[in-house]
Every structure is written in structure tokens, then in C-alpha cells.
Write a protein that holds these residues in place. Structure first.
Motif, PDB file in Angstrom:
ATOM      1  N   MET A  39       0.850  -1.196  -0.061  1.00 18.40           N
ATOM      2  CA  MET A  39      -0.050   0.090   0.072  1.00 18.40           C
ATOM      3  C   MET A  39       0.754   1.333  -0.017  1.00 18.40           C
ATOM      4  SD  MET A  39      -2.690   1.388   2.876  1.00 18.40           S
ATOM      5  CE  MET A  39      -4.289   0.809   2.329  1.00 18.40           C
ATOM      6  N   LEU A  40       0.587   2.212  -0.820  1.00 20.17           N
ATOM      7  CA  LEU A  40       1.437   3.322  -1.084  1.00 20.17           C
ATOM      8  C   LEU A  40       0.549   4.354  -0.632  1.00 20.17           C
ATOM      9  CD1 LEU A  40       3.889   5.074  -2.027  1.00 20.17           C
ATOM     10  CD2 LEU A  40       2.894   5.003  -4.247  1.00 20.17           C
ATOM     11  N   LEU A  41       1.030   5.379   0.054  1.00 24.05           N
ATOM     12  CA  LEU A  41       0.379   6.786   0.519  1.00 24.05           C
ATOM     13  C   LEU A  41       1.209   7.943   0.031  1.00 24.05           C
ATOM     14  CD1 LEU A  41      -0.410   4.939   3.428  1.00 24.05           C
ATOM     15  CD2 LEU A  41      -2.506   5.954   2.387  1.00 24.05           C
ATOM     16  N   GLN A  42       0.678   8.468  -0.809  1.00 28.19           N
ATOM     17  CA  GLN A  42       1.890   9.560  -1.536  1.00 28.19           C
ATOM     18  C   GLN A  42       0.986  10.790  -1.505  1.00 28.19           C
ATOM     19  OE1 GLN A  42       4.756   8.453  -2.160  1.00 28.19           O
ATOM     20  NE2 GLN A  42       5.820   9.948  -3.523  1.00 28.19           N
ATOM     21  N   GLY A  43       1.713  11.964  -1.030  1.00 32.32           N
ATOM     22  CA  GLY A  43       1.157  13.377  -1.294  1.00 32.32           C
ATOM     23  C   GLY A  43       0.998  13.718  -2.755  1.00 32.32           C
ATOM     24  N   THR A  44       0.075  14.273  -3.112  1.00 29.82           N
ATOM     25  CA  THR A  44       0.126  14.597  -4.548  1.00 29.82           C
ATOM     26  C   THR A  44       0.969  15.636  -5.344  1.00 29.82           C
ATOM     27  OG1 THR A  44      -1.774  16.739  -4.243  1.00 29.82           O
ATOM     28  CG2 THR A  44      -2.417  14.273  -4.815  1.00 29.82           C
ATOM     29  N   ARG A  45       1.704  16.413  -4.067  1.00 28.11           N
ATOM     30  CA  ARG A  45       2.668  17.353  -4.354  1.00 28.11           C
ATOM     31  C   ARG A  45       4.031  16.806  -4.112  1.00 28.11           C
ATOM     32  NH1 ARG A  45       3.077  22.173  -1.935  1.00 28.11           N
ATOM     33  NH2 ARG A  45       2.197  21.216  -0.264  1.00 28.11           N
ATOM     34  N   ASP A  46       4.198  15.681  -3.836  1.00 24.89           N
ATOM     35  CA  ASP A  46       5.548  15.139  -3.154  1.00 24.89           C
ATOM     36  C   ASP A  46       6.700  15.388  -4.270  1.00 24.89           C
ATOM     37  OD1 ASP A  46       7.735  13.740  -2.142  1.00 24.89           O
ATOM     38  OD2 ASP A  46       6.397  12.120  -1.228  1.00 24.89           O
ATOM     39  N   PRO A  47       7.663  16.123  -3.857  1.00 25.33           N
ATOM     40  CA  PRO A  47       8.755  16.502  -4.908  1.00 25.33           C
ATOM     41  C   PRO A  47       9.636  15.066  -5.259  1.00 25.33           C
ATOM     42  CG  PRO A  47       9.500  17.293  -2.588  1.00 25.33           C
ATOM     43  CD  PRO A  47       7.928  16.798  -2.420  1.00 25.33           C
ATOM     44  N   PHE A  48       9.483  13.983  -4.340  1.00 28.58           N
ATOM     45  CA  PHE A  48       9.989  12.843  -4.510  1.00 28.58           C
ATOM     46  C   PHE A  48       9.117  11.845  -5.494  1.00 28.58           C
ATOM     47  CE2 PHE A  48      11.664  14.249  -0.674  1.00 28.58           C
ATOM     48  CZ  PHE A  48      13.416  13.777  -0.734  1.00 28.58           C
ATOM     49  N   ASN A  56       2.049   7.486 -13.960  1.00 27.16           N
ATOM     50  CA  ASN A  56       2.700   6.957 -15.327  1.00 27.16           C
ATOM     51  C   ASN A  56       3.734   5.952 -15.101  1.00 27.16           C
ATOM     52  OD1 ASN A  56       1.225   8.443 -17.133  1.00 27.16           O
ATOM     53  ND2 ASN A  56       1.956  10.237 -16.157  1.00 27.16           N
ATOM     54  N   TYR A  57       4.110   5.422 -13.928  1.00 23.08           N
ATOM     55  CA  TYR A  57       4.991   4.454 -13.504  1.00 23.08           C
ATOM     56  C   TYR A  57       4.453   2.960 -13.866  1.00 23.08           C
ATOM     57  CZ  TYR A  57       7.713   7.886 -11.216  1.00 23.08           C
ATOM     58  OH  TYR A  57       8.593   9.191 -10.622  1.00 23.08           O
ATOM     59  N   THR A  58       5.056   2.000 -14.159  1.00 27.52           N
ATOM     60  CA  THR A  58       4.506   0.787 -14.108  1.00 27.52           C
ATOM     61  C   THR A  58       4.904   0.027 -12.921  1.00 27.52           C
ATOM     62  OG1 THR A  58       4.840   0.760 -16.709  1.00 27.52           O
ATOM     63  CG2 THR A  58       4.722  -1.506 -15.726  1.00 27.52           C
ATOM     64  N   LEU A  59       3.875  -0.045 -12.060  1.00 24.01           N
ATOM     65  CA  LEU A  59       4.029  -0.704 -10.959  1.00 24.01           C
ATOM     66  C   LEU A  59       3.526  -2.063 -10.862  1.00 24.01           C
ATOM     67  CD1 LEU A  59       3.221   2.554  -8.400  1.00 24.01           C
ATOM     68  CD2 LEU A  59       5.545   1.704  -9.088  1.00 24.01           C
ATOM     69  N   PRO A  60       3.895  -3.015  -9.989  1.00 26.12           N
ATOM     70  CA  PRO A  60       3.434  -4.379  -9.923  1.00 26.12           C
ATOM     71  C   PRO A  60       1.967  -4.091  -9.579  1.00 26.12           C
ATOM     72  CG  PRO A  60       5.431  -4.331  -8.568  1.00 26.12           C
ATOM     73  CD  PRO A  60       4.993  -2.697  -9.027  1.00 26.12           C
ATOM     74  N   ALA A  61       1.149  -5.180 -10.038  1.00 24.83           N
ATOM     75  CA  ALA A  61      -0.191  -5.246 -10.045  1.00 24.83           C
ATOM     76  C   ALA A  61      -0.900  -5.246  -8.699  1.00 24.83           C
ATOM     77  CB  ALA A  61      -0.813  -6.376 -10.825  1.00 24.83           C
ATOM     78  N   HIS A  62       0.039  -5.733  -7.591  1.00 30.12           N
ATOM     79  CA  HIS A  62      -0.512  -5.788  -6.335  1.00 30.12           C
ATOM     80  C   HIS A  62      -0.159  -4.353  -5.437  1.00 30.12           C
ATOM     81  CE1 HIS A  62       3.727  -7.195  -6.372  1.00 30.12           C
ATOM     82  NE2 HIS A  62       3.619  -6.954  -5.030  1.00 30.12           N
ATOM     83  N   VAL A  63       0.312  -3.498  -5.980  1.00 28.86           N
ATOM     84  CA  VAL A  63       0.525  -2.320  -5.274  1.00 28.86           C
ATOM     85  C   VAL A  63      -0.760  -1.351  -5.419  1.00 28.86           C
ATOM     86  CG1 VAL A  63       1.524  -0.098  -5.502  1.00 28.86           C
ATOM     87  CG2 VAL A  63       2.930  -2.063  -6.115  1.00 28.86           C
ATOM     88  N   GLU A  64      -1.155  -0.721  -4.346  1.00 30.81           N
ATOM     89  CA  GLU A  64      -2.568  -0.166  -4.050  1.00 30.81           C
ATOM     90  C   GLU A  64      -1.975   1.349  -3.812  1.00 30.81           C
ATOM     91  OE1 GLU A  64      -5.870  -0.035  -0.737  1.00 30.81           O
ATOM     92  OE2 GLU A  64      -4.911  -2.052  -0.933  1.00 30.81           O
ATOM     93  N   CYS A  65      -2.395   2.303  -4.806  1.00 25.35           N
ATOM     94  CA  CYS A  65      -1.943   3.715  -4.496  1.00 25.35           C
ATOM     95  C   CYS A  65      -2.967   4.442  -3.875  1.00 25.35           C
ATOM     96  CB  CYS A  65      -1.585   4.165  -5.726  1.00 25.35           C
ATOM     97  SG  CYS A  65       0.056   3.526  -6.330  1.00 25.35           S
TER      98      CYS A  65
END
Length: 104
Positions: A39-48, A56-65
Motif C-alpha cells: 500500500m502506497l500513500l503519497q502526497g499529490t505534491r511530493d517532490p520525490f 505513469n510508472y509501471t508498478l506491480p499489479a499488487h500495489v494499491e496507491c
């Protein structure tokens, strides 16, 4: 690394996909080896890794963003936004708790 430790799952809060200002230096080489739920929790403005980049990244199917609207790397939104950092942290905690309860 989770792929070697047999982790039951991972929660990543603000993953550093690339150094700020250097989106060409991605840190994704090891992601295909991660075979546990993530499970990925990311800020929409995260500079990283801003939302439009991560989507637009190709992430594994089991990644929940999940994206925390307006949040930077520390989930601090701009002052003009009605939510606060505490609100975004509460949203993230609720998402994590819901996922953990669903895994039982």
C-alpha cells in the motif's frame, strides 16, 4: 528487503521515487522483486514523486496507491487548502486501518 524477508505486506508513506528535481533517476529497479501486498500513500505534491509522475510508472499489479490531496512529502498541504497536515495523516491512518482489517 521485503522480497527476501517474507513480509506479509508493506505500507509505504511517501516513497522517494526519485531525488527532488531529478525524475529521470527513478528508484524502482527492486520493485518487481516485491511480491507481497503493498500500500502506497503519497502526497499529490511530493517532490520525490508527484501524483502525475507516479500514475505513469509501471508498478506491480499488487500495489494499491492512495494519494493525499495537496500533501507534500510530509503530507503538508498549502495554506490555501482546507485540509491540514493532521487531516491528511488521519486519512492515511484510516486507509491503513481499513486495509489491515480487510486482511484478517
Amino acid at each position: 528487503m521485503a522480497s527476501r524477508s517474507g513480509a506479509a505486506g508493506l505500507v509505504l508513506c511517501g516513497y522517494p521515487f526519485h531525488p527532488p528535481g531529478k525524475p529521470e533517476r527513478l528508484r524502482l529497479d527492486h520493485w518487481p522483486a516485491i511480491d507481497c501486498p503493498l500500500m502506497l500513500l503519497q502526497g499529490t505534491r511530493d517532490p520525490f514523486g508527484r501524483r502525475e509522475e507516479v500514475e505513469n510508472y509501471t508498478l506491480p499489479a499488487h500495489v494499491e496507491c492512495h494519494f493525499l490531496e495537496g500533501g507534500d512529502h510530509d503530507w503538508q498541504p498549502p495554506k490555501r487548502q482546507p485540509q491540514t497536515q493532521a487531516t491528511l495523516i488521519d486519512q492515511a491512518a484510516a486507509l491503513i486501518a481499513r486495509r489491515l482489517c480487510a486482511s484478517r
